[in-house]
Design a protein around this motif. Sequence first.
Motif, PDB file in Angstrom:
ATOM      1  N   LEU A 104       6.574  12.677   2.483  1.00 60.90           N
ATOM      2  CA  LEU A 104       6.146  13.167   3.704  1.00 60.90           C
ATOM      3  C   LEU A 104       6.240  14.425   4.068  1.00 60.90           C
ATOM      4  O   LEU A 104       5.467  15.037   5.139  1.00 60.90           O
ATOM      5  N   GLU A 105       7.067  15.209   3.251  1.00 61.21           N
ATOM      6  CA  GLU A 105       7.296  16.616   3.280  1.00 61.21           C
ATOM      7  C   GLU A 105       5.859  17.258   2.931  1.00 61.21           C
ATOM      8  O   GLU A 105       5.622  18.558   3.575  1.00 61.21           O
ATOM      9  N   LYS A 106       4.910  16.829   2.264  1.00 61.57           N
ATOM     10  CA  LYS A 106       3.542  17.244   2.102  1.00 61.57           C
ATOM     11  C   LYS A 106       2.815  17.217   3.403  1.00 61.57           C
ATOM     12  O   LYS A 106       2.072  18.356   3.635  1.00 61.57           O
ATOM     13  N   TRP A 107       2.918  16.137   4.179  1.00 64.11           N
ATOM     14  CA  TRP A 107       2.313  16.177   5.478  1.00 64.11           C
ATOM     15  C   TRP A 107       2.911  17.157   6.534  1.00 64.11           C
ATOM     16  O   TRP A 107       2.289  17.828   7.195  1.00 64.11           O
ATOM     17  N   LEU A 108       4.161  17.355   6.235  1.00 62.40           N
ATOM     18  CA  LEU A 108       4.955  18.446   7.198  1.00 62.40           C
ATOM     19  C   LEU A 108       4.534  19.822   7.103  1.00 62.40           C
ATOM     20  O   LEU A 108       4.348  20.403   7.937  1.00 62.40           O
ATOM     21  N   VAL A 109       4.013  20.129   5.960  1.00 67.57           N
ATOM     22  CA  VAL A 109       3.536  21.221   5.492  1.00 67.57           C
ATOM     23  C   VAL A 109       2.388  21.815   6.290  1.00 67.57           C
ATOM     24  O   VAL A 109       2.107  22.861   6.519  1.00 67.57           O
ATOM     25  N   THR A 110       1.507  20.730   6.739  1.00 64.07           N
ATOM     26  CA  THR A 110       0.376  20.995   7.493  1.00 64.07           C
ATOM     27  C   THR A 110       0.526  21.315   8.959  1.00 64.07           C
ATOM     28  O   THR A 110      -0.561  21.294   9.649  1.00 64.07           O
ATOM     29  N   GLN A 111       1.957  20.879   9.331  1.00 61.45           N
ATOM     30  CA  GLN A 111       2.092  21.105  10.736  1.00 61.45           C
ATOM     31  C   GLN A 111       2.592  22.527  11.120  1.00 61.45           C
ATOM     32  O   GLN A 111       3.332  23.168  10.303  1.00 61.45           O
ATOM     33  N   ASN A 112       2.931  22.599  12.238  1.00 60.35           N
ATOM     34  CA  ASN A 112       3.539  23.889  13.008  1.00 60.35           C
ATOM     35  C   ASN A 112       4.807  23.652  12.872  1.00 60.35           C
ATOM     36  O   ASN A 112       5.320  23.071  13.961  1.00 60.35           O
ATOM     37  N   LEU A 113       5.648  24.152  12.034  1.00 58.45           N
ATOM     38  CA  LEU A 113       7.074  24.047  11.629  1.00 58.45           C
ATOM     39  C   LEU A 113       7.900  24.636  12.791  1.00 58.45           C
ATOM     40  O   LEU A 113       8.994  24.604  12.909  1.00 58.45           O
ATOM     41  N   GLU A 114       7.239  25.627  13.390  1.00 53.42           N
ATOM     42  CA  GLU A 114       7.744  26.467  14.495  1.00 53.42           C
ATOM     43  C   GLU A 114       8.193  25.699  15.495  1.00 53.42           C
ATOM     44  O   GLU A 114       9.167  26.020  16.362  1.00 53.42           O
ATOM     45  N   GLU A 115       7.540  24.739  15.850  1.00 52.82           N
ATOM     46  CA  GLU A 115       7.963  23.597  16.914  1.00 52.82           C
ATOM     47  C   GLU A 115       8.496  22.287  16.274  1.00 52.82           C
ATOM     48  O   GLU A 115       7.754  21.218  16.367  1.00 52.82           O
ATOM     49  N   ASP A 116       9.562  22.328  15.394  1.00 53.05           N
ATOM     50  CA  ASP A 116      10.059  21.109  14.556  1.00 53.05           C
ATOM     51  C   ASP A 116      10.331  20.026  15.928  1.00 53.05           C
ATOM     52  O   ASP A 116      10.118  18.945  15.261  1.00 53.05           O
ATOM     53  N   GLU A 117      10.828  20.363  17.004  1.00 53.96           N
ATOM     54  CA  GLU A 117      11.215  19.167  17.513  1.00 53.96           C
ATOM     55  C   GLU A 117      10.010  18.196  17.980  1.00 53.96           C
ATOM     56  O   GLU A 117      10.089  17.254  17.991  1.00 53.96           O
ATOM     57  N   VAL A 140       6.413  12.208  14.504  1.00 51.92           N
ATOM     58  CA  VAL A 140       6.594  11.604  13.400  1.00 51.92           C
ATOM     59  C   VAL A 140       7.544  10.321  13.928  1.00 51.92           C
ATOM     60  O   VAL A 140       7.030   9.016  13.435  1.00 51.92           O
ATOM     61  N   LEU A 141       8.542  10.102  14.761  1.00 43.34           N
ATOM     62  CA  LEU A 141       9.223   9.161  15.197  1.00 43.34           C
ATOM     63  C   LEU A 141       8.290   8.073  15.958  1.00 43.34           C
ATOM     64  O   LEU A 141       8.381   7.140  15.713  1.00 43.34           O
ATOM     65  N   ALA A 142       7.412   8.620  16.802  1.00 42.90           N
ATOM     66  CA  ALA A 142       6.573   7.834  17.559  1.00 42.90           C
ATOM     67  C   ALA A 142       5.504   7.008  16.526  1.00 42.90           C
ATOM     68  O   ALA A 142       5.255   5.937  16.999  1.00 42.90           O
ATOM     69  N   THR A 143       4.801   7.690  15.751  1.00 43.21           N
ATOM     70  CA  THR A 143       4.023   7.298  14.577  1.00 43.21           C
ATOM     71  C   THR A 143       4.476   6.135  13.945  1.00 43.21           C
ATOM     72  O   THR A 143       4.067   5.209  13.566  1.00 43.21           O
ATOM     73  N   VAL A 144       5.990   6.562  13.294  1.00 39.04           N
ATOM     74  CA  VAL A 144       6.552   5.685  12.631  1.00 39.04           C
ATOM     75  C   VAL A 144       6.951   4.016  13.660  1.00 39.04           C
ATOM     76  O   VAL A 144       6.818   3.125  12.837  1.00 39.04           O
ATOM     77  N   GLN A 145       7.363   4.304  14.786  1.00 42.73           N
ATOM     78  CA  GLN A 145       7.479   3.082  15.520  1.00 42.73           C
ATOM     79  C   GLN A 145       6.226   2.358  15.812  1.00 42.73           C
ATOM     80  O   GLN A 145       6.281   1.057  15.583  1.00 42.73           O
ATOM     81  N   THR A 146       5.146   2.984  15.674  1.00 47.99           N
ATOM     82  CA  THR A 146       3.857   2.239  15.782  1.00 47.99           C
ATOM     83  C   THR A 146       3.574   1.588  14.724  1.00 47.99           C
ATOM     84  O   THR A 146       3.181   0.325  14.641  1.00 47.99           O
ATOM     85  N   LEU A 147       3.730   2.074  13.457  1.00 49.43           N
ATOM     86  CA  LEU A 147       3.546   1.656  12.156  1.00 49.43           C
ATOM     87  C   LEU A 147       4.510   0.389  11.886  1.00 49.43           C
ATOM     88  O   LEU A 147       3.943  -0.726  11.323  1.00 49.43           O
ATOM     89  N   GLU A 148       5.398   0.586  12.415  1.00 45.91           N
ATOM     90  CA  GLU A 148       6.656  -0.630  12.128  1.00 45.91           C
ATOM     91  C   GLU A 148       6.213  -1.896  12.842  1.00 45.91           C
ATOM     92  O   GLU A 148       6.607  -3.031  12.362  1.00 45.91           O
ATOM     93  N   VAL A 165       0.836  -1.076  -0.077  1.00 36.08           N
ATOM     94  CA  VAL A 165       0.115   0.002  -0.063  1.00 36.08           C
ATOM     95  C   VAL A 165       0.731   1.200   0.086  1.00 36.08           C
ATOM     96  O   VAL A 165       1.664   1.428   0.809  1.00 36.08           O
ATOM     97  N   MET A 166       0.567   2.002  -1.008  1.00 35.84           N
ATOM     98  CA  MET A 166       1.419   3.302  -1.027  1.00 35.84           C
ATOM     99  C   MET A 166       0.744   4.613  -0.632  1.00 35.84           C
ATOM    100  O   MET A 166      -0.483   4.814  -1.177  1.00 35.84           O
ATOM    101  N   LEU A 167       0.917   5.407   0.149  1.00 34.60           N
ATOM    102  CA  LEU A 167       0.310   6.709   0.707  1.00 34.60           C
ATOM    103  C   LEU A 167       1.102   7.807   0.285  1.00 34.60           C
ATOM    104  O   LEU A 167       2.354   7.687   0.314  1.00 34.60           O
ATOM    105  N   ASP A 168       0.684   8.997  -0.194  1.00 33.76           N
ATOM    106  CA  ASP A 168       1.524   9.752  -0.860  1.00 33.76           C
ATOM    107  C   ASP A 168       0.947  10.988   0.009  1.00 33.76           C
ATOM    108  O   ASP A 168      -0.411  11.634   0.011  1.00 33.76           O
ATOM    109  N   GLY A 169       2.006  11.569   1.086  1.00 32.40           N
ATOM    110  CA  GLY A 169       1.745  12.891   1.710  1.00 32.40           C
ATOM    111  C   GLY A 169       1.007  12.537   2.871  1.00 32.40           C
ATOM    112  O   GLY A 169       0.315  13.530   3.473  1.00 32.40           O
ATOM    113  N   GLU A 170       0.694  11.133   3.443  1.00 35.10           N
ATOM    114  CA  GLU A 170      -0.087  10.970   4.642  1.00 35.10           C
ATOM    115  C   GLU A 170       0.715  10.467   5.722  1.00 35.10           C
ATOM    116  O   GLU A 170       1.733   9.683   5.389  1.00 35.10           O
ATOM    117  N   LEU A 171       0.515  10.385   6.836  1.00 34.58           N
ATOM    118  CA  LEU A 171       1.083   9.865   8.082  1.00 34.58           C
ATOM    119  C   LEU A 171       0.237   9.258   8.864  1.00 34.58           C
ATOM    120  O   LEU A 171      -0.513   9.922   9.732  1.00 34.58           O
TER     121      LEU A 171
END
Length: 130
Positions: A47-60, A66-74, A26-32
């Motif tokens: 993934l950068e398409k999804w990032l644009v929808t986030q508050n990048l001022e708080e990048d940490e 993203v890391l927590a979500t990726v670990q769950t998906l794995e 399954v391939m998702l485009d710009g979704e997390l």
Amino acid sequence: MHVFIGGAYNGKTDYVKGLYEQHQMVMLDGELPEVAPACDVLVIKNLEKWLVTQNLEEDEQVVQTVLATVQTLEQQCRLVLIVTDMGRGVVPMEKQARLLRDTCGRLYQALFKEAEQVVRIWYGLAEQLK
């Protein structure tokens, strides 16, 4: 997790499709997603398409999310990320574009650290980085 990185339109998606053509993919485009769809291999590209929808001022915080979500998906399936290298070239003048570039750099560092395999795709040719 396997991460594939390269410039825009350098053949990353075609390379990954060929690599996993024998699997239920399954391939998702710009979704997390928070939950993986039923599949053997989940490919998340742009993934950068999804990032644009986030508050990048708080990048940490964004990177940690993203890391927590990726670990769950794995835990649910084999995870493959296709990301665009945007750290080369001219630094954008617009603030949001600079924030995106900076956040991508920090996120990619964190993803590469966690990844089992990192491959750079350059005009369809693969170079194993990790």
